[in-house]
Design a protein around this motif. Structure first.
Motif, short mmCIF file in Angstrom:
data_model
loop_
_atom_site.label_atom_id
_atom_site.label_comp_id
_atom_site.label_asym_id
_atom_site.label_seq_id
_atom_site.Cartn_x
_atom_site.Cartn_y
_atom_site.Cartn_z
N GLU A 45 57.77 -61.07 -57.72
CA GLU A 45 58.69 -61.54 -56.68
C GLU A 45 59.49 -60.36 -56.12
O GLU A 45 59.61 -59.33 -56.77
N TRP A 46 60.02 -60.53 -54.92
CA TRP A 46 60.82 -59.48 -54.26
C TRP A 46 62.20 -60.03 -53.93
O TRP A 46 62.37 -61.24 -53.75
N ASP A 47 63.19 -59.12 -53.83
CA ASP A 47 64.51 -59.49 -53.33
C ASP A 47 64.39 -59.50 -51.80
O ASP A 47 64.63 -58.51 -51.11
N THR A 53 67.47 -58.70 -49.24
CA THR A 53 67.81 -57.26 -49.18
C THR A 53 66.68 -56.49 -48.50
O THR A 53 66.92 -55.62 -47.66
N TYR A 54 65.43 -56.82 -48.86
CA TYR A 54 64.29 -56.14 -48.20
C TYR A 54 64.40 -56.29 -46.69
O TYR A 54 64.24 -55.32 -45.94
N ASP A 55 64.68 -57.51 -46.25
CA ASP A 55 64.73 -57.78 -44.81
C ASP A 55 65.79 -56.91 -44.12
O ASP A 55 65.62 -56.47 -42.99
N ALA A 59 48.04 -59.61 -43.89
CA ALA A 59 47.82 -59.61 -45.35
C ALA A 59 48.97 -58.88 -46.04
O ALA A 59 48.99 -57.65 -46.11
N GLY A 60 49.94 -59.66 -46.56
CA GLY A 60 51.16 -59.08 -47.13
C GLY A 60 52.24 -59.07 -46.07
O GLY A 60 52.78 -58.02 -45.72
N CYS A 61 52.57 -60.26 -45.56
CA CYS A 61 53.45 -60.37 -44.38
C CYS A 61 54.91 -60.07 -44.70
O CYS A 61 55.69 -59.83 -43.79
N GLY A 62 55.28 -60.11 -46.00
CA GLY A 62 56.69 -59.88 -46.34
C GLY A 62 57.59 -60.88 -45.64
O GLY A 62 57.29 -62.08 -45.58
N THR A 63 58.70 -60.38 -45.08
CA THR A 63 59.66 -61.28 -44.44
C THR A 63 59.31 -61.57 -42.98
O THR A 63 60.09 -62.22 -42.28
N LEU A 115 50.19 -64.24 -44.88
CA LEU A 115 49.86 -64.38 -46.31
C LEU A 115 50.70 -63.43 -47.13
O LEU A 115 50.88 -62.26 -46.77
N ASP A 116 51.20 -63.91 -48.24
CA ASP A 116 51.93 -63.06 -49.18
C ASP A 116 51.89 -63.70 -50.56
O ASP A 116 51.73 -64.92 -50.70
N ALA A 117 52.07 -62.87 -51.60
CA ALA A 117 52.10 -63.40 -52.97
C ALA A 117 53.51 -63.83 -53.36
O ALA A 117 53.67 -64.58 -54.34
N SER A 118 54.53 -63.36 -52.65
CA SER A 118 55.92 -63.62 -53.05
C SER A 118 56.47 -64.83 -52.31
O SER A 118 56.56 -64.83 -51.08
N ARG A 130 50.35 -68.68 -49.60
CA ARG A 130 50.74 -67.89 -50.76
C ARG A 130 49.47 -67.58 -51.55
O ARG A 130 48.79 -68.50 -52.04
N ALA A 131 49.13 -66.31 -51.63
CA ALA A 131 47.89 -65.92 -52.31
C ALA A 131 48.01 -64.48 -52.79
O ALA A 131 48.82 -63.70 -52.26
N ASP A 132 47.21 -64.16 -53.80
CA ASP A 132 47.15 -62.82 -54.36
C ASP A 132 45.91 -62.13 -53.78
O ASP A 132 44.80 -62.65 -53.90
N LEU A 133 46.12 -60.97 -53.15
CA LEU A 133 45.01 -60.26 -52.50
C LEU A 133 43.96 -59.75 -53.50
O LEU A 133 42.89 -59.33 -53.11
N GLU A 134 44.28 -59.80 -54.80
CA GLU A 134 43.28 -59.42 -55.80
C GLU A 134 42.33 -60.56 -56.12
O GLU A 134 41.36 -60.39 -56.87
N SER A 165 47.36 -55.23 -42.05
CA SER A 165 48.17 -55.18 -43.27
C SER A 165 49.02 -53.92 -43.25
O SER A 165 48.53 -52.82 -42.99
N THR A 166 50.32 -54.07 -43.53
CA THR A 166 51.23 -52.92 -43.46
C THR A 166 52.09 -52.84 -44.71
O THR A 166 52.65 -53.85 -45.16
N SER A 167 52.16 -51.64 -45.27
CA SER A 167 53.01 -51.34 -46.44
C SER A 167 52.72 -52.24 -47.63
O SER A 167 53.63 -52.55 -48.41
N THR A 168 51.49 -52.65 -47.81
CA THR A 168 51.16 -53.61 -48.87
C THR A 168 50.09 -53.14 -49.84
O THR A 168 50.24 -53.32 -51.07
N PHE A 169 49.00 -52.53 -49.36
CA PHE A 169 47.83 -52.36 -50.23
C PHE A 169 48.08 -51.44 -51.43
O PHE A 169 47.41 -51.55 -52.44
C1 SAM Z 1 56.74 -53.51 -48.75
S1 SAM Z 1 56.37 -55.19 -48.45
C2 SAM Z 1 55.64 -55.10 -46.80
C3 SAM Z 1 55.85 -56.37 -46.03
C4 SAM Z 1 55.51 -56.32 -44.53
N1 SAM Z 1 54.10 -56.15 -44.30
C5 SAM Z 1 56.29 -55.20 -43.85
O1 SAM Z 1 55.67 -54.26 -43.34
O2 SAM Z 1 57.53 -55.28 -43.84
C6 SAM Z 1 54.96 -55.46 -49.48
C7 SAM Z 1 54.51 -56.92 -49.50
O3 SAM Z 1 53.26 -57.01 -50.17
C8 SAM Z 1 53.24 -58.19 -50.94
N2 SAM Z 1 52.24 -58.03 -52.00
C9 SAM Z 1 52.22 -57.09 -52.98
N3 SAM Z 1 51.15 -57.28 -53.77
C10 SAM Z 1 50.47 -58.34 -53.27
C11 SAM Z 1 49.29 -59.02 -53.65
N4 SAM Z 1 48.58 -58.63 -54.72
N5 SAM Z 1 48.89 -60.09 -52.92
C12 SAM Z 1 49.61 -60.49 -51.83
N6 SAM Z 1 50.74 -59.89 -51.42
C13 SAM Z 1 51.17 -58.82 -52.14
C14 SAM Z 1 54.66 -58.28 -51.48
O4 SAM Z 1 54.96 -59.57 -51.95
C15 SAM Z 1 55.47 -57.83 -50.28
O5 SAM Z 1 55.85 -58.90 -49.48
#
Ligand code: SAM
Length: 244
Positions: free
Chosen positions: A5-7, A10-12, A40-44, A63-66, A88-92, A106-110
């Motif tokens: 999970e993420w805060d 605060t992240y936003d 993929a990993g949309c965050g906030t 899509l996001d896991a958090s 809500r899904a895990d990219l793994e 996908s940005t800042s996620t992989f």
């Molecule tokens: C740094 S944030 C980036 C969010 C957004 N893309 C942005 O640029 O602000 C990383 C995101 O990746 C998600 N994330 C991390 N590992 C993940 C996984 N295995 N499956 C899905 N989401 C994941 C986190 O929950 C978080 O929301």
């Protein structure tokens, strides 16, 4: 689900560096405006909002896991009801989308995903033939000065996969992508000094803090901030433009 999970609130509030890079990545998508695109990993949802602007007749799957990140994204993007859905899904794991999408961004996620072989396989399965994949994430050499400080502090257990362009090209080929370009870029990012500690705790060291607990975690963020030469994050990005 392995991801943490993420805060989210605060992240936003501190997400400007990620949003700036994310907007650059969204601009690389080749779109008519009526496609369905997966974030993929949309965050906030700050980057997702700019993606929606490029799809006036299209749809976004955010899509996001958090769950907490998705909660903030739902509030931000709720006005686009009908054009955005949340998963809500895990990219793994296989993504289990109803039908293949036209593009994935996908940005800042992989770099938070450990198994990149599985990741790119699941993305290829979720993408229609000919569909585009655009990625920005941490790559080999990312936050090297922070890694050195963590090592000095005895912290050597990290959650990140910082892959090289060459490793990623091989993974894209193995996953069935037919054309791809992968490259590295340096994005050194200065921060307001008074935000540094909170930024480190929320964006960079969240997994360490979840493992150490709130008190020891806050101390780690303080120690790292105190040892940095200047309030500057030495981001090195892995970029991907590919088609299935
Ligand atoms: C740094 S944030 C980036 C969010 C957004 N893309 C942005 O640029 O602000 C990383 C995101 O990746 C998600 N994330 C991390 N590992 C993940 C996984 N295995 N499956 C899905 N989401 C994941 C986190 O929950 C978080 O929301």
């Amino acid at each position: 689900m392995g991801a943490r999970e993420w805060d989210a609130s605060t992240y936003d509030a501190v997400a400007a560096p990620m949003t700036t890079r994310g907007v650059d990545a969204v601009a690389r998508l080749e779109l008519r405006g009526d496609e369905t695109v997966l974030d993929a990993g949309c965050g906030t949802g700050q980057v997702t909002a700019t993606l929606l602007e490029r799809l006036p007749r299209g749809r976004v799957i955010a899509l996001d896991a958090s769950e907490r990140m998705l909660e903030v994204a739902r509030k931000r993007l709720g006005g686009a009801a009908g054009r955005v859905s949340f998963v809500r899904a895990d990219l793994e794991e296989p993504l289990g989308l109803e039908s293949p999408v036209d593009a994935i961004v996908s940005t800042s996620t992989f770099h938070w995903v450990r198994d990149h072989d599985a990741l790119f396989r699941h993305l290829a399965e979720a993408l229609r033939p000919g569909g585009q994949l655009v990625v920005d994430c941490g790559g080999a050499g990312n936050v090297a000065s922070i890694l050195r400080i963590l090592e000095d502090l005895g912290e050597t257990d990290h959650p990140w996969t910082y892959a090289t362009p060459e490793e990623t090209s091989a993974r894209l080929a193995a996953a069935g992508f037919t054309t791809f370009e992968t490259w590295r870029s340096e994005r050194p990012t200065p921060l307001p000094p008074e935000e540094l500690e909170q930024y480190l705790a929320t964006v960079v060291l969240g997994t360490h803090i979840a493992r150490l607990g709130p008190e020891a975690g806050a101390q780690l963020a303080r120690d790292v901030a105190a040892r940095m030469d200047e309030p500057l994050i030495d981001y090195v990005r892995l970029n991907v433009d590919a088609r299935r």
